[in-house]
Design an enzyme around this catalytic site. Structure first.
Site, mmCIF file in Angstrom:
data_model
loop_
_atom_site.group_PDB
_atom_site.id
_atom_site.type_symbol
_atom_site.label_atom_id
_atom_site.label_comp_id
_atom_site.label_asym_id
_atom_site.label_seq_id
_atom_site.Cartn_x
_atom_site.Cartn_y
_atom_site.Cartn_z
ATOM 1 N N ASP A 1 6.894 -18.607 0.748
ATOM 2 C CA ASP A 1 7.577 -17.533 0.020
ATOM 3 C C ASP A 1 6.744 -17.104 -1.192
ATOM 4 O O ASP A 1 7.071 -17.410 -2.332
ATOM 5 C CB ASP A 1 8.950 -18.082 -0.406
ATOM 6 C CG ASP A 1 9.845 -17.053 -1.063
ATOM 7 O OD1 ASP A 1 9.592 -15.851 -0.906
ATOM 8 O OD2 ASP A 1 10.815 -17.470 -1.735
ATOM 9 N N ARG B 1 19.720 -24.926 -3.549
ATOM 10 C CA ARG B 1 20.506 -25.846 -4.369
ATOM 11 C C ARG B 1 21.759 -26.419 -3.727
ATOM 12 O O ARG B 1 22.031 -27.612 -3.938
ATOM 13 C CB ARG B 1 20.812 -25.165 -5.726
ATOM 14 C CG ARG B 1 19.536 -25.017 -6.556
ATOM 15 C CD ARG B 1 19.690 -23.995 -7.653
ATOM 16 N NE ARG B 1 19.733 -22.635 -7.137
ATOM 17 C CZ ARG B 1 19.817 -21.545 -7.897
ATOM 18 N NH1 ARG B 1 19.877 -21.655 -9.213
ATOM 19 N NH2 ARG B 1 19.840 -20.345 -7.360
ATOM 20 N N ASP C 1 1.031 -6.637 -5.082
ATOM 21 C CA ASP C 1 -0.206 -6.288 -5.781
ATOM 22 C C ASP C 1 -0.829 -5.092 -5.062
ATOM 23 O O ASP C 1 -0.225 -4.546 -4.132
ATOM 24 C CB ASP C 1 -1.152 -7.517 -5.787
ATOM 25 C CG ASP C 1 -2.043 -7.550 -7.026
ATOM 26 O OD1 ASP C 1 -2.558 -6.484 -7.415
ATOM 27 O OD2 ASP C 1 -2.236 -8.627 -7.599
ATOM 28 N N LYS D 1 6.000 -13.923 -1.975
ATOM 29 C CA LYS D 1 6.480 -12.624 -2.481
ATOM 30 C C LYS D 1 5.320 -11.835 -3.092
ATOM 31 O O LYS D 1 5.363 -11.419 -4.266
ATOM 32 C CB LYS D 1 7.559 -12.817 -3.537
ATOM 33 C CG LYS D 1 8.847 -13.437 -3.022
ATOM 34 C CD LYS D 1 9.952 -13.277 -4.047
ATOM 35 C CE LYS D 1 11.239 -13.910 -3.618
ATOM 36 N NZ LYS D 1 11.200 -15.392 -3.608
ATOM 37 N N THR E 1 18.157 -11.106 -4.197
ATOM 38 C CA THR E 1 19.600 -11.398 -4.164
ATOM 39 C C THR E 1 20.154 -11.738 -5.551
ATOM 40 O O THR E 1 21.362 -11.859 -5.713
ATOM 41 C CB THR E 1 19.892 -12.549 -3.184
ATOM 42 O OG1 THR E 1 18.908 -13.558 -3.367
ATOM 43 C CG2 THR E 1 19.856 -12.083 -1.759
ATOM 44 N N LYS F 1 11.239 -23.714 3.130
ATOM 45 C CA LYS F 1 10.614 -22.627 2.390
ATOM 46 C C LYS F 1 9.893 -23.215 1.184
ATOM 47 O O LYS F 1 10.487 -23.920 0.374
ATOM 48 C CB LYS F 1 11.675 -21.635 1.921
ATOM 49 C CG LYS F 1 11.090 -20.439 1.196
ATOM 50 C CD LYS F 1 12.170 -19.452 0.824
ATOM 51 C CE LYS F 1 12.881 -19.812 -0.428
ATOM 52 N NZ LYS F 1 12.055 -19.816 -1.652
HETATM 53 O O1 C5P Z 1 18.947 -22.443 -4.507
HETATM 54 P P1 C5P Z 1 19.143 -21.161 -3.751
HETATM 55 O O2 C5P Z 1 19.965 -21.340 -2.478
HETATM 56 O O3 C5P Z 1 19.666 -20.036 -4.610
HETATM 57 O O4 C5P Z 1 17.649 -20.776 -3.271
HETATM 58 C C1 C5P Z 1 17.360 -19.536 -2.678
HETATM 59 C C2 C5P Z 1 15.881 -19.423 -2.502
HETATM 60 O O5 C5P Z 1 15.596 -18.174 -1.882
HETATM 61 C C3 C5P Z 1 15.077 -19.464 -3.797
HETATM 62 O O6 C5P Z 1 13.907 -20.227 -3.508
HETATM 63 C C4 C5P Z 1 14.703 -18.020 -4.074
HETATM 64 O O7 C5P Z 1 13.429 -17.909 -4.664
HETATM 65 C C5 C5P Z 1 14.678 -17.412 -2.676
HETATM 66 N N1 C5P Z 1 14.926 -15.967 -2.571
HETATM 67 C C6 C5P Z 1 16.074 -15.374 -3.073
HETATM 68 N N2 C5P Z 1 16.249 -14.002 -2.950
HETATM 69 C C7 C5P Z 1 15.314 -13.253 -2.332
HETATM 70 C C8 C5P Z 1 14.159 -13.871 -1.812
HETATM 71 C C9 C5P Z 1 14.009 -15.241 -1.942
HETATM 72 O O8 C5P Z 1 16.952 -16.055 -3.587
HETATM 73 N N3 C5P Z 1 15.535 -11.954 -2.154
#
Ligand code: C5P
Length: 238
Positions: A62, A216, A67, A64, A124, A35
């Site tokens: 991603d 992460r 607009d 998002k 999330t 992603k």
């Molecule tokens: O590091 P981590 O596992 O938290 O990364 C989750 C990824 O998913 C991040 O890049 C974040 O921008 C993305 N994301 C999210 N919640 C959403 C949509 C995308 O955490 N609803």
């Protein structure tokens, strides 16, 4: 049925192309889907996408997008011209915006493979408290997610992004062909960071997620490759 090694999408939230490439080479052969989010895309745009493609990987862009319908449609034209596997918009942009996005992807993909178009429901990192107190949305998180997912389906989107905690409900409401991508996934014992509505990789897949997005816990692990292998093995059983 999606093979386990394609279910995992690693969030390439890297500060530079060099760091992204380091992760790609460490994860080569184990992870196939990446992603690219706002950080890397804002700094390096299509170079970042091409880097993943050069490693043979699939790309979830991603962006998002949120607009007015015309702007989102025109932006997706540019995305389709470059070609990615999944791209997303915010369902909170509304029904007209989603319909325009759907139309743009169909129209501008030309002879190329159309990217899957999915809609972010409720981030999330948002809890019930964020929703009610900050955003003044009176619904329960689950009901808001279901409302937005239903609207995305009616607008013709291929699927949604939601937390693993709402996945089973979305699957039930929107059917088996609706793509569900879940971030907010944390292997047992790993740090939550800013994520609030989280589950383990196994429970996300068991609940019906097609893809899980993990950043992460893999990229910041002392051995990212081992961390990715462990996750892939854990979800292979479902
Ligand atoms: O590091 P981590 O596992 O938290 O990364 C989750 C990824 O998913 C991040 O890049 C974040 O921008 C993305 N994301 C999210 N919640 C959403 C949509 C995308 O955490 N609803």
């Amino acid at each position: 049925m999606i093979p386990a090694e394609e279910r995992l999408i690693v969030a390439l939230d890297a500060p530079s192309l060099e760091v992204a490439e380091k992760w790609l080479s460490e994860l080569k052969g184990v992870v196939h889907f990446y992603k690219i989010g706002l950080e890397l895309f804002t700094a390096h745009s299509w170079k970042a996408v091409n880097l993943v493609k050069n490693y043979g990987g699939s790309v979830f862009l991603d962006l998002k997008l949120h607009d007015i319908p015309n702007t989102v449609g025109r932006t997706l034209k540019a995305v389709c011209e470059h070609g990615v596997d999944i791209v997303n918009i915010h369902t909170l942009g509304g029904f007209e915006m989603m319909k325009m996005a759907r139309q743009a992807v169909a129209e501008y993909s030309g002879g190329r493979k159309q990217p899957k178009l999915i809609g972010v429901t409720v981030l999330t990192s948002h809890s019930q408290e964020t929703l009610s107190k900050e955003l003044c949305i009176k619904k329960k998180v689950k009901d808001e997610v279901l409302h937005l997912a239903g609207m995305a389906k009616r607008a013709g989107l291929d699927g949604v992004v939601c937390s693993p905690q709402e996945t089973a409900w979305v699957r039930k409401k929107c059917g088996k062909d609706f793509l569900i991508v879940t971030p907010g996934v944390r292997p047992a014992g790993s740090a939550l960071g800013d994520q609030k509505r989280v589950e383990t990789p196994e429970s996300a897949v068991k609940a019906g997620a097609d893809h899980i997005v993990i950043g992460r816990p893999i990229t910041q692990a002392s051995n990212p490759r081992e961390a990715a292998v462990r996750i892939t093995q854990a979800i292979a059983a479902f």
